[in-house]
Design an enzyme around this catalytic site. Sequence first.
Site, short mmCIF file in Angstrom:
data_model
loop_
_atom_site.label_atom_id
_atom_site.label_comp_id
_atom_site.label_asym_id
_atom_site.label_seq_id
_atom_site.Cartn_x
_atom_site.Cartn_y
_atom_site.Cartn_z
N ARG A 145 36.26 48.95 59.92
CA ARG A 145 35.78 50.09 59.12
C ARG A 145 35.58 49.53 57.71
NH1 ARG A 145 37.07 54.51 62.61
NH2 ARG A 145 39.06 54.37 63.65
N ARG A 177 40.45 62.76 67.11
CA ARG A 177 40.23 63.10 65.70
C ARG A 177 40.04 64.61 65.56
NH1 ARG A 177 38.86 59.26 61.74
NH2 ARG A 177 38.17 57.81 63.32
N ASP A 186 30.35 58.42 64.21
CA ASP A 186 29.64 59.10 63.11
C ASP A 186 29.65 58.30 61.80
OD1 ASP A 186 32.31 59.59 62.87
OD2 ASP A 186 32.13 61.75 62.57
N ASP A 230 32.47 63.03 70.09
CA ASP A 230 32.22 64.00 69.02
C ASP A 230 30.86 63.82 68.35
OD1 ASP A 230 32.82 61.58 67.88
OD2 ASP A 230 34.17 62.37 66.37
N THR A 238 32.38 55.77 71.14
CA THR A 238 33.65 56.30 70.63
C THR A 238 34.33 57.08 71.74
OG1 THR A 238 34.68 57.98 69.20
CG2 THR A 238 32.33 58.21 69.57
N ASP A 278 36.01 59.64 71.35
CA ASP A 278 36.18 61.04 70.95
C ASP A 278 35.14 62.00 71.53
OD1 ASP A 278 38.26 60.04 69.42
OD2 ASP A 278 37.12 60.05 67.55
N GLY A 322 36.13 52.66 65.23
CA GLY A 322 37.13 52.50 66.29
C GLY A 322 36.48 51.93 67.55
O1 F6P Z 1 37.64 57.55 66.66
C1 F6P Z 1 38.50 57.00 67.59
C2 F6P Z 1 39.94 57.20 67.19
O2 F6P Z 1 40.76 56.57 68.17
C3 F6P Z 1 40.37 58.65 67.00
O3 F6P Z 1 40.61 59.31 68.21
C4 F6P Z 1 41.60 58.47 66.14
O4 F6P Z 1 41.84 59.62 65.36
C5 F6P Z 1 41.24 57.28 65.27
O5 F6P Z 1 40.20 56.59 65.95
C6 F6P Z 1 42.37 56.33 64.99
O6 F6P Z 1 41.90 55.36 64.12
P1 F6P Z 1 42.66 53.97 63.84
O7 F6P Z 1 42.60 53.15 65.09
O8 F6P Z 1 41.88 53.35 62.72
O9 F6P Z 1 44.08 54.31 63.48
#
Ligand code: F6P
Length: 324
Positions: A72, A172, A103, A130, A126, A128, A11
């Site tokens: 990803r 997340r 991660d 985390d 990120t 998050d 992300g």
């Molecule tokens: O890891 C960053 C994040 O924005 C999280 O907070 C969220 O759960 C996820 O990515 C959403 O992923 P995507 O943009 O692939 O839907």
Amino acid sequence: PSKIAVLTSGGDAPGMNAAIRAVVRACAYNNLQCVGVYRGFQGLIEADFKELGPRSVKNLINRGGTFLKSARSQDFRTDEGRKKAFNNLKKENIDALIVIGGDGTFAGASVFMNEFNFPVVGIPGTIDNDINGTDYTIGYDTALNTVVEAIDKIRDTANSHNRLFLVEVMGRDAGDIALNAGIGAGAEEILIPEQNRGRERLLESLSRSKKSGKTSSIVVVSEGDQIGKNIFGLAKYIEENLTEYEVRVTVLGHIQRGGSPSCYDRVLASRLGVGAVDALLRGETNVMIGIIHNRVTSVSFLDAIKGNNEIDEDLIRVADIISI
Ligand code: F6P
């Protein structure tokens, strides 16, 4: 090393551009060549490379997103995909890699490093927050400010209508965004996955608030909290059980990933970008560069991604006290 590749993966997060810029310029400063890889690990597999010099990263420090784009990559999870990536790096005479991400990115990088003994250093990017081994990840501070600004606006309308708002935020499995933005925005309740306090406790707290004279309320709900997974169901549950409340839901979503990075994120990204090149020059590999107590440090990829997210108990206590 003499030629370093840099990529962003997973992300995106505000400040990733500032981190790439710092890597590119630290390379130039040390007379190293630098190659940008588009679309994360997928671009490694497809040899989507571009030589980057100090002027090719101008006017980027203030821009959100990542100009190298992110992905990803599923192919990088396969032996065949990683082998292709390795061959492409060899063909270009690239002898070290800097990965900016979270991660998933570090897990992939660690497998790759162990398979091919190829030097890799990571930078935490990120929203998050985390990741272990760093107090802050790039993008987190900007996301907090975005959430607080949004909740301030919601508060205006909540107050005009005497309503209760449930505001879902990202993170997340981590409650960092919810807890810190919740305190900063003056939330009544903050629901985070590290606690999972449940629906009944929320009802009790809300009815106490009503009796104490509160007319409108903001509840910040982390997407990873058990309750957060069905926020519209929760709104219905509250209205059915506490009929005095009129409830509305706002899901902030990807607005939290965009925007110009805050000054803190720009400085952090610049320090970690330079720190990553420094680490490679010192011969370090398989590590993430982070910041602890305002000092740039390194931690192994495995330590960076292991275990559960730790939440500061003192913050939870503060949040409980100031929402009385
Ligand atoms: O890891 C960053 C994040 O924005 C999280 O907070 C969220 O759960 C996820 O990515 C959403 O992923 P995507 O943009 O692939 O839907």
